[in-house]
Design a protein around this motif. Sequence first.
Motif, PDB file in Angstrom:
ATOM      1  N   THR A  39      -0.033   8.849  -6.015  1.00  0.00           N
ATOM      2  CA  THR A  39      -0.194  10.269  -5.692  1.00  0.00           C
ATOM      3  C   THR A  39       0.890  11.136  -6.318  1.00  0.00           C
ATOM      4  O   THR A  39       0.680  12.336  -6.531  1.00  0.00           O
ATOM      5  N   GLY A  40       2.057  10.545  -6.596  1.00  0.00           N
ATOM      6  CA  GLY A  40       3.169  11.327  -7.116  1.00  0.00           C
ATOM      7  C   GLY A  40       3.807  12.214  -6.065  1.00  0.00           C
ATOM      8  O   GLY A  40       4.687  13.024  -6.378  1.00  0.00           O
ATOM      9  N   GLU A  41       3.402  12.062  -4.822  1.00  0.00           N
ATOM     10  CA  GLU A  41       3.940  12.897  -3.754  1.00  0.00           C
ATOM     11  C   GLU A  41       5.277  12.365  -3.269  1.00  0.00           C
ATOM     12  O   GLU A  41       5.593  11.183  -3.393  1.00  0.00           O
ATOM     13  N   ASN A  42       6.045  13.267  -2.682  1.00  0.00           N
ATOM     14  CA  ASN A  42       7.321  12.889  -2.089  1.00  0.00           C
ATOM     15  C   ASN A  42       7.057  11.984  -0.882  1.00  0.00           C
ATOM     16  O   ASN A  42       6.167  12.265  -0.075  1.00  0.00           O
ATOM     17  N   PRO A  43       7.821  10.897  -0.726  1.00  0.00           N
ATOM     18  CA  PRO A  43       7.619  10.033   0.440  1.00  0.00           C
ATOM     19  C   PRO A  43       7.703  10.780   1.768  1.00  0.00           C
ATOM     20  O   PRO A  43       6.956  10.460   2.716  1.00  0.00           O
ATOM     21  N   ALA A  44       8.565  11.790   1.837  1.00  0.00           N
ATOM     22  CA  ALA A  44       8.683  12.559   3.079  1.00  0.00           C
ATOM     23  C   ALA A  44       7.376  13.270   3.412  1.00  0.00           C
ATOM     24  O   ALA A  44       6.971  13.353   4.578  1.00  0.00           O
ATOM     25  N   GLU A  45       6.691  13.788   2.375  1.00  0.00           N
ATOM     26  CA  GLU A  45       5.421  14.471   2.601  1.00  0.00           C
ATOM     27  C   GLU A  45       4.344  13.485   3.038  1.00  0.00           C
ATOM     28  O   GLU A  45       3.542  13.777   3.938  1.00  0.00           O
ATOM     29  N   LEU A  46       4.307  12.319   2.410  1.00  0.00           N
ATOM     30  CA  LEU A  46       3.339  11.303   2.814  1.00  0.00           C
ATOM     31  C   LEU A  46       3.597  10.849   4.250  1.00  0.00           C
ATOM     32  O   LEU A  46       2.653  10.610   5.013  1.00  0.00           O
ATOM     33  N   ARG A  47       4.870  10.734   4.615  1.00  0.00           N
ATOM     34  CA  ARG A  47       5.196  10.363   5.996  1.00  0.00           C
ATOM     35  C   ARG A  47       4.688  11.416   6.971  1.00  0.00           C
ATOM     36  O   ARG A  47       4.110  11.084   8.006  1.00  0.00           O
ATOM     37  N   ARG A  48       4.895  12.689   6.627  1.00  0.00           N
ATOM     38  CA  ARG A  48       4.438  13.757   7.521  1.00  0.00           C
ATOM     39  C   ARG A  48       2.920  13.727   7.703  1.00  0.00           C
ATOM     40  O   ARG A  48       2.402  14.013   8.783  1.00  0.00           O
ATOM     41  N   LYS A  49       2.209  13.357   6.636  1.00  0.00           N
ATOM     42  CA  LYS A  49       0.747  13.345   6.703  1.00  0.00           C
ATOM     43  C   LYS A  49       0.207  12.293   7.669  1.00  0.00           C
ATOM     44  O   LYS A  49      -0.913  12.426   8.170  1.00  0.00           O
ATOM     45  N   VAL A  50       0.964  11.232   7.869  1.00  0.00           N
ATOM     46  CA  VAL A  50       0.483  10.179   8.785  1.00  0.00           C
ATOM     47  C   VAL A  50       1.179  10.254  10.141  1.00  0.00           C
ATOM     48  O   VAL A  50       0.997   9.371  10.982  1.00  0.00           O
ATOM     49  N   THR A  51       1.960  11.315  10.374  1.00  0.00           N
ATOM     50  CA  THR A  51       2.680  11.455  11.641  1.00  0.00           C
ATOM     51  C   THR A  51       2.052  12.582  12.450  1.00  0.00           C
ATOM     52  O   THR A  51       2.407  13.763  12.309  1.00  0.00           O
ATOM     53  N   SER A  52       1.082  12.222  13.291  1.00  0.00           N
ATOM     54  CA  SER A  52       0.412  13.213  14.141  1.00  0.00           C
ATOM     55  C   SER A  52       1.334  13.606  15.292  1.00  0.00           C
ATOM     56  O   SER A  52       2.069  12.768  15.824  1.00  0.00           O
ATOM     57  N   PRO A  53       1.301  14.879  15.693  1.00  0.00           N
ATOM     58  CA  PRO A  53       2.131  15.326  16.818  1.00  0.00           C
ATOM     59  C   PRO A  53       1.855  14.494  18.074  1.00  0.00           C
ATOM     60  O   PRO A  53       0.691  14.274  18.445  1.00  0.00           O
ATOM     61  N   ASN A  54       2.919  13.998  18.662  1.00  0.00           N
ATOM     62  CA  ASN A  54       2.841  13.203  19.896  1.00  0.00           C
ATOM     63  C   ASN A  54       2.049  11.908  19.739  1.00  0.00           C
ATOM     64  O   ASN A  54       1.609  11.322  20.732  1.00  0.00           O
ATOM     65  N   GLY A  55       1.885  11.478  18.488  1.00  0.00           N
ATOM     66  CA  GLY A  55       1.137  10.238  18.253  1.00  0.00           C
ATOM     67  C   GLY A  55       2.046   9.018  18.173  1.00  0.00           C
ATOM     68  O   GLY A  55       3.250   9.077  18.427  1.00  0.00           O
ATOM     69  N   THR A  56       1.436   7.896  17.792  1.00  0.00           N
ATOM     70  CA  THR A  56       2.169   6.631  17.740  1.00  0.00           C
ATOM     71  C   THR A  56       3.252   6.620  16.667  1.00  0.00           C
ATOM     72  O   THR A  56       4.361   6.126  16.887  1.00  0.00           O
ATOM     73  N   THR A  57       2.918   7.177  15.496  1.00  0.00           N
ATOM     74  CA  THR A  57       3.895   7.179  14.409  1.00  0.00           C
ATOM     75  C   THR A  57       5.094   8.043  14.765  1.00  0.00           C
ATOM     76  O   THR A  57       6.245   7.676  14.495  1.00  0.00           O
ATOM     77  N   GLN A  58       4.833   9.210  15.379  1.00  0.00           N
ATOM     78  CA  GLN A  58       5.944  10.074  15.783  1.00  0.00           C
ATOM     79  C   GLN A  58       6.838   9.365  16.782  1.00  0.00           C
ATOM     80  O   GLN A  58       8.077   9.459  16.697  1.00  0.00           O
ATOM     81  N   ALA A  59       6.237   8.637  17.709  1.00  0.00           N
ATOM     82  CA  ALA A  59       7.031   7.908  18.699  1.00  0.00           C
ATOM     83  C   ALA A  59       7.922   6.869  18.021  1.00  0.00           C
ATOM     84  O   ALA A  59       9.090   6.689  18.393  1.00  0.00           O
ATOM     85  N   ALA A  60       7.374   6.204  17.003  1.00  0.00           N
ATOM     86  CA  ALA A  60       8.153   5.203  16.281  1.00  0.00           C
ATOM     87  C   ALA A  60       9.275   5.838  15.466  1.00  0.00           C
ATOM     88  O   ALA A  60      10.419   5.347  15.460  1.00  0.00           O
TER      89      ALA A  60
ATOM     90  N   GLY B  62       0.811  -1.214   0.000  1.00  0.00           N
ATOM     91  CA  GLY B  62       0.000   0.000   0.000  1.00  0.00           C
ATOM     92  C   GLY B  62       0.839   1.255   0.000  1.00  0.00           C
ATOM     93  O   GLY B  62       0.523   2.232  -0.696  1.00  0.00           O
ATOM     94  N   ALA B  63       1.935   1.250   0.769  1.00  0.00           N
ATOM     95  CA  ALA B  63       2.802   2.428   0.831  1.00  0.00           C
ATOM     96  C   ALA B  63       3.442   2.697  -0.532  1.00  0.00           C
ATOM     97  O   ALA B  63       3.500   3.850  -0.984  1.00  0.00           O
ATOM     98  N   ALA B  64       3.915   1.649  -1.193  1.00  0.00           N
ATOM     99  CA  ALA B  64       4.523   1.819  -2.515  1.00  0.00           C
ATOM    100  C   ALA B  64       3.502   2.352  -3.516  1.00  0.00           C
ATOM    101  O   ALA B  64       3.798   3.258  -4.306  1.00  0.00           O
ATOM    102  N   HIS B  65       2.287   1.817  -3.465  1.00  0.00           N
ATOM    103  CA  HIS B  65       1.236   2.283  -4.377  1.00  0.00           C
ATOM    104  C   HIS B  65       0.852   3.733  -4.090  1.00  0.00           C
ATOM    105  O   HIS B  65       0.542   4.495  -5.014  1.00  0.00           O
ATOM    106  N   MET B  66       0.864   4.118  -2.815  1.00  0.00           N
ATOM    107  CA  MET B  66       0.540   5.508  -2.466  1.00  0.00           C
ATOM    108  C   MET B  66       1.529   6.475  -3.094  1.00  0.00           C
ATOM    109  O   MET B  66       1.155   7.513  -3.656  1.00  0.00           O
TER     110      MET B  66
END
Length: 293
Positions: free
Chosen positions: A235-256, A227-231
């Motif tokens: 979308t044609g978006e930069n992977p860094a931007e897609l990562r930021r979109k799923v990284t909520s402040p103080n959330g689980t992804t940020q902790a990881a 799914g990540a590769a297809h995204m």
Amino acid sequence: MTLISSSNATHKIASLKMCFYGAGSMAEAMVRGLLDRGLTEPGQISMMNRQNAARMEELTARYGVNTSMIEADKSAMLKEADIVFLMMKPKDAAEAIGQVRELLHPGQLIISVIAGMTIRTLETLLGKPMPIVRTMPNTSSTIGLGATGVSFSAAVSQEQRLLAETMFQAVGLTTVVEERMLEVVTGLSGSGPAYVYYLMEAMIAAGSELGLSEEAARELTVQTVLGAAHMVKATGENPAELRRKVTSPNGTTQAAIEKLDANQFSQAVISAISRAAERAAEMGAEIERKATS
């Protein structure tokens, strides 16, 4: 070869005889891709190896291509081919090319899938001026999702470039690079599938250790990577931007991510790819020394 454009390269390919010297998984992937895309017919393809008769029988039964273990037949296949794919193992390449170079002629296009062997080394081994395409595919080519770096010798015409690119597009994406960049391609995409598998191994292990069944951990990991590769592609978006979109402040992804950063995850990947590219250059130098000594 007559003048062609990209729009009718596929039509031109159908008229050409191809000989694959080497019949491993990558050669089979190329043949399957060419046939599945309708670029050529089985009768236009011949395949050979040095001594594995069972493999030849298997390929003939599976694809209907021409094979033979008779030396006179193999010589004729090489002589009559318009395109010769050199797909033997690097350790066997110099000896194998030396044995058949008198059968090859400048009217043929040589396509090398020999890891580490430079165009200069191949020109020396062939002993005559010939157009050479050097390639670095990866194992995902076997399912039609490969990433192949391609470089051309000075003798390769524009028509031949189009033919080579079209053929490798039958097994995935093709990117033309300067030959000196093929070591980087090797480190990035040539060895790249292994890095992703390694990440997946760790994700599956983590899921299992934290209580999921191994089957559930594997299914979730595979789908997540897919799914990540297809995204990124869709979308044609930069992977860094897609990562930021799923990284909520103080959330689980940020902790990881913070834990990955603490363990220098990005730098480790960069260092790994750099070392792979460096090792590719070392291997190329070793092959050149042996081939020209």
